[in-house]
Motif scaffolding. Structure first.
Motif, mmCIF file in Angstrom:
data_model
loop_
_atom_site.group_PDB
_atom_site.id
_atom_site.type_symbol
_atom_site.label_atom_id
_atom_site.label_comp_id
_atom_site.label_asym_id
_atom_site.label_seq_id
_atom_site.Cartn_x
_atom_site.Cartn_y
_atom_site.Cartn_z
ATOM 1 N N GLN A 332 39.063 5.615 48.010
ATOM 2 C CA GLN A 332 39.489 5.544 46.568
ATOM 3 C C GLN A 332 39.449 4.280 45.951
ATOM 4 N N LYS A 333 39.217 3.140 46.805
ATOM 5 C CA LYS A 333 39.289 1.702 46.288
ATOM 6 C C LYS A 333 38.103 1.382 45.915
ATOM 7 N N VAL A 334 36.864 1.930 46.467
ATOM 8 C CA VAL A 334 35.502 1.635 45.823
ATOM 9 C C VAL A 334 34.960 2.811 45.297
ATOM 10 N N THR A 335 34.273 2.330 43.899
ATOM 11 C CA THR A 335 33.855 3.614 43.170
ATOM 12 C C THR A 335 32.244 3.913 43.360
ATOM 13 N N VAL A 336 31.945 2.929 44.166
ATOM 14 C CA VAL A 336 30.323 3.211 44.389
ATOM 15 C C VAL A 336 30.118 4.024 45.755
#
Ligand code: AHG
Ligand code: MN
Ligand code: MN
Length: 336
Positions: A332-336
């Motif tokens: 959930q920290k990274v959106t890619v």
């Protein structure tokens, strides 16, 4: 009261009254699965001796090569459930469409549908490594005595009334839940009976095993890449141990006993993941939660996902609660 060394037959009878609906139909269903499990176990065990190894020569609806044992196990489970007139419908990983069982007959009062992965880990058959069977049970949502429809099979996992797996391993076990904890039974092959060997199975809250096909690393989402690096870091109880059998049932079973996490994320090759929501993820998620573990697609609880098609695939993160929560944070920290 369950007690060690009780047979599965005795356990089913004694626990029948603890089900929400107590007509005995669910007990008969579990009994049929127990019987089919023994038949398939017999065939799996002599796999090197008879002409049952190797490819069947066909592909299933998902474009995967079917192995002879895939086809055999599929037939045995469907036959057992059909002949005993126990369910009104079956969906299988190996069948293009769901099967309606006498459900146009208004005398058919059966209310359960079963979804199965008849043989899980089929790439391990030819090399004598553990494989399994996974099953999931729902009450139909359409009226009893009418033909089952797709709607009966596309229910959220949180509606399951039972789920379980059989592991054909160094010993053969049947592990299942009806929503009141998870119990494991080991087959005594000399007698042909399953005995309660693992009462009230629970995932350790935290663990140190991660199970993922790291050969696909380059194709993983950034969150999973970051989590794997975290698993390998020297800190606290890390680095973790990596164990991957390539049969979900076996990897899950080990992780439930020892503490660990199983991951099959979306990859650039399989953008929605590889594992099937209805035949693999839902039943394993139900068992995991009943064993105090957790199962998610990285963002959402597996059991809350609304299925849209029979052979739908989803990313799968399942195991010890703390480990699943940690990987979710990375996702959930990274959106890619
Ligand atoms: P199945 O044999 O029913 O098709 O399932 C195989 C699944 C699962 O059991 C296993 O963990 C995973 O596929 C292995 O996939 P990779 O070979 O891509 O790692
Ligand atoms: Mn499978
Ligand atoms: Mn399979």
């Amino acid at each position: 009261m369950s007690r060690k060394n009780q047979t599965l037959g005795e356990f089913i009878i004694e626990n029948q009254t603890s089900f929400k609906y107590t007509s005995g139909e669910l007990s008969r269903l579990i009994n049929s699965i127990r019987l089919a499990a023994k038949v398939v176990n017999h065939e799996v065990n002599k796999a090197g001796l008879v002409d049952i190894l190797g490819a069947f020569g066909d592909t299933n609806i998902q474009g995967e090569d079917q192995q002879k044992l895939d086809v055999y196990a599929n037939e045995k489970f469907i036959q057992t459930l059909t002949n005993r007139n126990i369910v009104c419908g079956i969906a299988s990983e190996e069948e293009d469409h769901f099967i309606a069982i006498n459900s146009q007959d208004e005398n058919n009062q059966n209310k359960y549908v079963v979804l199965i992965d008849p043989l899980d880990g089929s790439s391990n058959i030819d090399v004598n490594v553990s494989v399994g069977t996974i099953f999931s049970v729902f009450r139909r949502v359409t009226p009893i005595g009418t033909p089952v429809t797709l709607e009966d099979f596309l229910q959220k996992g949180n509606q399951q009334v039972a789920a379980g797996y059989i592991i054909y391993g160094t010993s053969t076990m049947l592990v299942y839940t009806t929503g009141a904890g998870v119990n494991g039974f080991t087959l005594n092959p000399a007698i042909g009976a399953f005995y309660l060997s693992h009462p009230d199975m629970q995932f350790p809250e935290d663990g140190n095993i991660y199970s993922v096909n790291e050969g696909n690393y380059i194709h993983f989402p950034q969150g999973v890449k970051d989590y794997i690096k975290y698993c390998q870091m020297e800190e606290g109880n890390r680095p973790y141990t990596s164990r991957y059998i390539g049969s979900l049932v076996s990897d899950f079973h080990r992780n439930m006993i020892k503490g660990g996490i199983y991951i099959y994320p979306n990859t650039s090759k399989n953008p929605t993941g590889k594992l099937r929501l209805l035949y693999e993820c839902n039943p394993m998620a139900f068992i995991a939660e009943q064993a105090l573990g957790k199962a998610s697609d990285g963002f959402t609880r597996i059991l809350d996902l609304q299925p849209t098609e029979l052979h739908q695939r989803v990313p799968f993160f399942c195991g010890s609660k703390i480990m699943v929560e940690e990987v979710e944070e990375f996702m959930q920290k990274v959106t890619v």
